[in-house]
Write a protein that holds these residues in place. Structure first.
Motif, mmCIF file in Angstrom:
data_model
loop_
_atom_site.group_PDB
_atom_site.id
_atom_site.type_symbol
_atom_site.label_atom_id
_atom_site.label_comp_id
_atom_site.label_asym_id
_atom_site.label_seq_id
_atom_site.Cartn_x
_atom_site.Cartn_y
_atom_site.Cartn_z
ATOM 1 N N PRO A 218 -64.374 31.016 -52.785
ATOM 2 C CA PRO A 218 -64.617 30.973 -54.233
ATOM 3 C C PRO A 218 -64.491 32.324 -54.918
ATOM 4 O O PRO A 218 -64.348 32.375 -56.146
ATOM 5 N N ALA A 219 -64.509 33.412 -54.152
ATOM 6 C CA ALA A 219 -64.429 34.744 -54.756
ATOM 7 C C ALA A 219 -63.158 34.939 -55.570
ATOM 8 O O ALA A 219 -63.153 35.681 -56.565
ATOM 9 N N ILE A 220 -62.058 34.277 -55.185
ATOM 10 C CA ILE A 220 -60.808 34.475 -55.928
ATOM 11 C C ILE A 220 -60.926 33.904 -57.335
ATOM 12 O O ILE A 220 -60.432 34.498 -58.308
ATOM 13 N N LEU A 221 -61.600 32.775 -57.473
ATOM 14 C CA LEU A 221 -61.808 32.212 -58.807
ATOM 15 C C LEU A 221 -62.812 33.033 -59.605
ATOM 16 O O LEU A 221 -62.678 33.169 -60.822
ATOM 17 N N ALA A 222 -63.805 33.587 -58.916
ATOM 18 C CA ALA A 222 -64.789 34.430 -59.605
ATOM 19 C C ALA A 222 -64.124 35.670 -60.185
ATOM 20 O O ALA A 222 -64.380 36.041 -61.342
ATOM 21 N N ASP A 223 -63.264 36.313 -59.409
ATOM 22 C CA ASP A 223 -62.579 37.505 -59.900
ATOM 23 C C ASP A 223 -61.572 37.156 -60.993
ATOM 24 O O ASP A 223 -61.412 37.900 -61.972
#
Length: 283
Positions: A218-223
């Motif tokens: 999910p970090a890619i969507l958060a960034d």
């Protein structure tokens, strides 16, 4: 804007997964997060509660207000928005992340599940945005960000799971309409969707067809969400962003760190052209 310091975000479905990741990324800037989700007590099958997520936000450097809300109930939404706005003095950003999924055909989709997907995905997105509008109109750089795909009329996406597809496309059409409706008011309305399947609890709904090692975190969507929400609202609206494209625009060229296992091939997510080349069981 270079960061989200002191901005207040109302994030639905923020008790776990993508919603929590977006919340904690904004918290690293010193943002205020209204953690809006249904899970106030531990769930028998799903990890995370609004209180767990609020603790993660504060550990990351932000301020959090956990509020139990059922986006299907407009009164519940109204109470959550009023509580959050009063607590933090307003709302600058809405992230419509809450979503329900069932990749089933017409005969195999009970009406109870149809109602759930339409009420959470499309109606819930509309209700939350509507309730937050008075506060967005007062904000300096107001954004509405919805986790939904680029609009499509390709029958390949409707045939296998028409109810789910309609609910997600409904969210996207809300974005399309809001970008035009709120353009003169300077309120941005955009959508964000992942290039690949994301490793979240929703994978269980795919019946084990997709293994986590073929996903990104999910970090890619958060960034990507952070990169969108720090843009000027008046010049960034009506876009249907894909996560890796956003990051490349922001100068990020190495995306390997977002993979659960960088040695394994990644599977494309639904509603993207490259996913049509995949067998249905892994798309």
């Amino acid at each position: 804007m270079v960061d989200l310091r002191d901005k207040t975000l109302f994030i639905t479905g923020a008790s776990r997964g993508i919603g929590q990741a977006i919340a904690t990324r904004a918290a690293r800037d010193g943002a205020n997060i209204i953690v809006a989700a249904k899970t106030a007590q531990p769930h028998a099958k799903l990890p995370g509660t609004i209180h767990d997520s609020a603790a993660a936000v504060e550990a990351a450097g932000g301020r959090a207000l956990p509020v139990a809300v059922d986006v299907r109930d407009e009164m519940s939404v109204a109470r959550a928005v009023a509580e959050g706005a009063e607590h933090f003095g307003g709302i600058d950003i809405v992230v419509n992340n809450a979503s329900a999924i069932s990749l089933t055909g017409t005969a195999e989709t009970p009406m109870k599940r149809v109602d759930l997907m339409w009420d959470v995905n499309m109606r819930g997105t509309f209700a939350v945005t509507q309730a937050c509008l008075p506060w967005l109109r007062r904000a300096d750089n107001p954004h509405i960000l919805t986790l939904s795909p680029p609009p499509s009329l390709d029958p390949a996406w409707y045939g296998p799971h028409v109810a789910y597809t309609l609910s997600k496309m409904g969210m996207s059409l809300c974005v399309l309409g809001w970008a035009e409706e709120f353009r003169a008011q300077g309120i941005a309305a955009n959508a964000l969707w992942p290039r690949t399947v994301i490793d979240t609890a929703a994978l269980a709904m795919l019946g084990g067809a997709v293994k986590p090692e073929h996903c990104r975190t999910p970090a890619i969507l958060a960034d990507a969400a952070h990169a969108i929400l720090t843009r000027p609202a008046r010049t960034c609206t009506g876009r249907f962003f894909i996560d890796d494209e956003v990051l490349r625009e922001a100068g990020v060229t190495d995306l390997s760190g977002y993979a659960v296992d960088s040695s394994k091939p990644l599977l494309p997510d639904l509603f993207l052209p490259e996913a049509l080349a995949m067998p249905r069981s892994t798309a």
